[in-house]
Write an enzyme that holds these catalytic residues in place. Structure first.
Site, PDB file in Angstrom:
ATOM      1  CE  LYS A   1      -1.393  -4.206   3.347  1.00  0.00           C
ATOM      2  NZ  LYS A   1      -1.640  -5.176   2.281  1.00  0.00           N
TER       3      LYS A   1
ATOM      4  CB  SER B   1      -0.865   0.022   1.264  1.00  0.00           C
ATOM      5  OG  SER B   1      -1.478   1.293   1.415  1.00  0.00           O
TER       6      SER B   1
ATOM      7  CE1 TYR C   1      -3.715  -2.196   4.939  1.00  0.00           C
ATOM      8  CE2 TYR C   1      -2.925   0.038   4.559  1.00  0.00           C
ATOM      9  CZ  TYR C   1      -3.426  -1.160   4.073  1.00  0.00           C
ATOM     10  OH  TYR C   1      -3.618  -1.329   2.719  1.00  0.00           O
TER      11      TYR C   1
HETATM   12  P1  NDP Z   1     -11.211  -6.341  -0.023  1.00  0.00           P
HETATM   13  O1  NDP Z   1     -11.610  -6.222   1.405  1.00  0.00           O
HETATM   14  O2  NDP Z   1     -12.102  -5.840  -1.087  1.00  0.00           O
HETATM   15  O3  NDP Z   1     -10.826  -7.878  -0.335  1.00  0.00           O
HETATM   16  C1  NDP Z   1      -9.942  -8.563   0.492  1.00  0.00           C
HETATM   17  C2  NDP Z   1      -9.823  -9.993   0.023  1.00  0.00           C
HETATM   18  O4  NDP Z   1      -8.949 -10.692   0.915  1.00  0.00           O
HETATM   19  C3  NDP Z   1     -11.141 -10.738   0.033  1.00  0.00           C
HETATM   20  O5  NDP Z   1     -11.127 -11.740  -0.955  1.00  0.00           O
HETATM   21  C4  NDP Z   1     -11.158 -11.357   1.435  1.00  0.00           C
HETATM   22  O6  NDP Z   1     -12.042 -12.463   1.455  1.00  0.00           O
HETATM   23  C5  NDP Z   1      -9.681 -11.755   1.558  1.00  0.00           C
HETATM   24  N1  NDP Z   1      -9.179 -11.869   2.920  1.00  0.00           N
HETATM   25  C6  NDP Z   1      -9.206 -10.921   3.890  1.00  0.00           C
HETATM   26  N2  NDP Z   1      -8.670 -11.415   5.013  1.00  0.00           N
HETATM   27  C7  NDP Z   1      -8.292 -12.699   4.748  1.00  0.00           C
HETATM   28  C8  NDP Z   1      -7.686 -13.721   5.511  1.00  0.00           C
HETATM   29  N3  NDP Z   1      -7.383 -13.565   6.810  1.00  0.00           N
HETATM   30  N4  NDP Z   1      -7.451 -14.908   4.907  1.00  0.00           N
HETATM   31  C9  NDP Z   1      -7.782 -15.099   3.609  1.00  0.00           C
HETATM   32  N5  NDP Z   1      -8.341 -14.158   2.838  1.00  0.00           N
HETATM   33  C10 NDP Z   1      -8.610 -12.973   3.409  1.00  0.00           C
HETATM   34  O7  NDP Z   1      -9.756  -5.653  -0.106  1.00  0.00           O
HETATM   35  P2  NDP Z   1      -9.096  -4.789  -1.258  1.00  0.00           P
HETATM   36  O8  NDP Z   1      -9.302  -5.420  -2.580  1.00  0.00           O
HETATM   37  O9  NDP Z   1      -9.455  -3.369  -1.035  1.00  0.00           O
HETATM   38  O10 NDP Z   1      -7.553  -4.928  -0.827  1.00  0.00           O
HETATM   39  C11 NDP Z   1      -6.734  -5.975  -1.281  1.00  0.00           C
HETATM   40  C12 NDP Z   1      -5.317  -5.652  -0.836  1.00  0.00           C
HETATM   41  O11 NDP Z   1      -4.941  -4.393  -1.377  1.00  0.00           O
HETATM   42  C13 NDP Z   1      -5.151  -5.549   0.681  1.00  0.00           C
HETATM   43  O12 NDP Z   1      -3.949  -6.140   1.077  1.00  0.00           O
HETATM   44  C14 NDP Z   1      -5.128  -4.055   0.926  1.00  0.00           C
HETATM   45  O13 NDP Z   1      -4.378  -3.718   2.066  1.00  0.00           O
HETATM   46  C15 NDP Z   1      -4.448  -3.559  -0.356  1.00  0.00           C
HETATM   47  N6  NDP Z   1      -4.746  -2.165  -0.673  1.00  0.00           N
HETATM   48  C16 NDP Z   1      -6.043  -1.737  -0.885  1.00  0.00           C
HETATM   49  C17 NDP Z   1      -6.304  -0.429  -1.189  1.00  0.00           C
HETATM   50  C18 NDP Z   1      -7.692   0.090  -1.428  1.00  0.00           C
HETATM   51  O14 NDP Z   1      -7.865   1.337  -1.513  1.00  0.00           O
HETATM   52  N7  NDP Z   1      -8.685  -0.739  -1.580  1.00  0.00           N
HETATM   53  C19 NDP Z   1      -5.209   0.554  -1.279  1.00  0.00           C
HETATM   54  C20 NDP Z   1      -3.895   0.013  -1.055  1.00  0.00           C
HETATM   55  C21 NDP Z   1      -3.690  -1.316  -0.758  1.00  0.00           C
HETATM   56  P3  NDP Z   1     -12.715 -13.000   2.853  1.00  0.00           P
HETATM   57  O15 NDP Z   1     -13.264 -11.784   3.553  1.00  0.00           O
HETATM   58  O16 NDP Z   1     -13.737 -13.978   2.395  1.00  0.00           O
HETATM   59  O17 NDP Z   1     -11.592 -13.640   3.608  1.00  0.00           O
END
Ligand code: NDP
Length: 264
Positions: A161, A144, A157
């Protein structure tokens, strides 16, 4: 442009929604077979089914919590059994936090360390040997912009990260002799269901719509004045996975609409 990815096998953590889903779809569109994991069983199985139907690739959905070492081990074993290993690993699963350093418990720090760092360590150990056997591969970490430019409300976070970025650098040096390229992507604001859910909660009963609230966040922070779509982020991941990115090693690529306020 032929990205040379057809029939490769990609492992994507958190591939069931948001950025991970966009990466899974973009890779499947290139003819890549995919293995996804997420905690919500119904959603991850449904996404795998839809990728098979839509793109004609093999797609494995595994319910797993990657903050737990036993689940990571089981996920790695299922990938090995189904595909005989992997060529690409995208460590994407993660989530924001909200706390102060003074008030957060050790347990909270530990959870995010397991989720953002140890999952990547464990999956590298599980999958890099098969990448090596298959002639090389690529590992990408979704960190991130907060790894460099912290947001005040989420110190855990930001810190975990940042640790992931350094882990990625160390792993890149260790694995490049085996033709495995390791890199990090640092996105800025990306419009995912999670942002929308939070905005709806924060604007409920107020004069501002959730859309206007998010629009204002983008205008206040990113010079481009809007959120990225998950697909815009996925495009960079797909390129970095491909042999077209053959000289990209051990780097961190920002994709943030100009939000990073430094030149590094
Ligand atoms: P979402 O919350 O939309 O999706 C997260 C995904 O990860 C889901 O598929 C969720 O499924 C899965 N997940 C979460 N926790 C776990 C776990 N403990 N074990 C297995 N799977 C898990 O997140 P984003 O798409 O927004 O973010 C994806 C990545 O990008 C993250 O690492 C985030 O920090 C990073 N990011 C996002 C930004 C943003 O603005 N959106 C900006 C910068 C970085 P389930 O809940 O079913 O487990």
């Amino acid at each position: 442009m032929d990205l040379g990815l057809k029939d490769k096998v990609a492992v994507i953590t958190g591939g069931s929604v948001g950025i991970g889903l966009a990466i899974a779809r973009a890779l499947a569109a290139e003819g890549v077979h995919v293995a996804l994991c997420a905690r919500n069983q119904e959603r991850v199985l449904e996404v795998a089914r839809s990728l098979r139907d839509e793109y004609g690739v093999r797609a494995l959905g595994v319910p797993a919590d990657i903050s737990r070492s036993a689940d990571v081990e089981r996920f790695g074993a299922e990938v090995e059994r189904e595909f005989g290993g992997a060529d690409l690993l995208i460590n994407n699963a993660g989530t924001g936090s909200e706390e102060t350093v003074m008030e957060a418990s050790d347990e909270r720090w530990q959870y995010y360390w397991e989720l953002h760092v140890m999952a990547a360590v464990r999956l590298a150990r599980a999958l890099a040997p098969s990448m090596q056997r298959r002639g090389g591969g690529a590992i990408l970490h979704n960190a991130s912009i907060c790894a460099t430019q912290p947001l005040g409300y989420e110190p855990i976070y930001n810190v975990t990260k940042a640790a992931l970025v350094m882990f990625s650098k160390c792993l890149a040096n260790e694995l490049i002799p085996f033709n495995i390229r390791v890199n990090t992507v640092n996105p800025g604001l990306v419009m995912t269901p999670d942002w929308q859910k939070t905005a709806k909660l924060l604007t409920a009963g107020k004069d501002i719509s959730w859309e206007a609230y998010l629009d204002q966040i983008a205008k206040d922070n990113a010079p481009i004045g809007r959120f990225a779509t998950p697909e815009e982020i996925a495009n960079l991941f797909v390129f970095l996975c491909s042999p077209r990115a053959s000289y990209c090693v051990g780097s961190t690529y920002y994709i943030d609409g100009g939000w990073l306020r430094t030149t590094t």
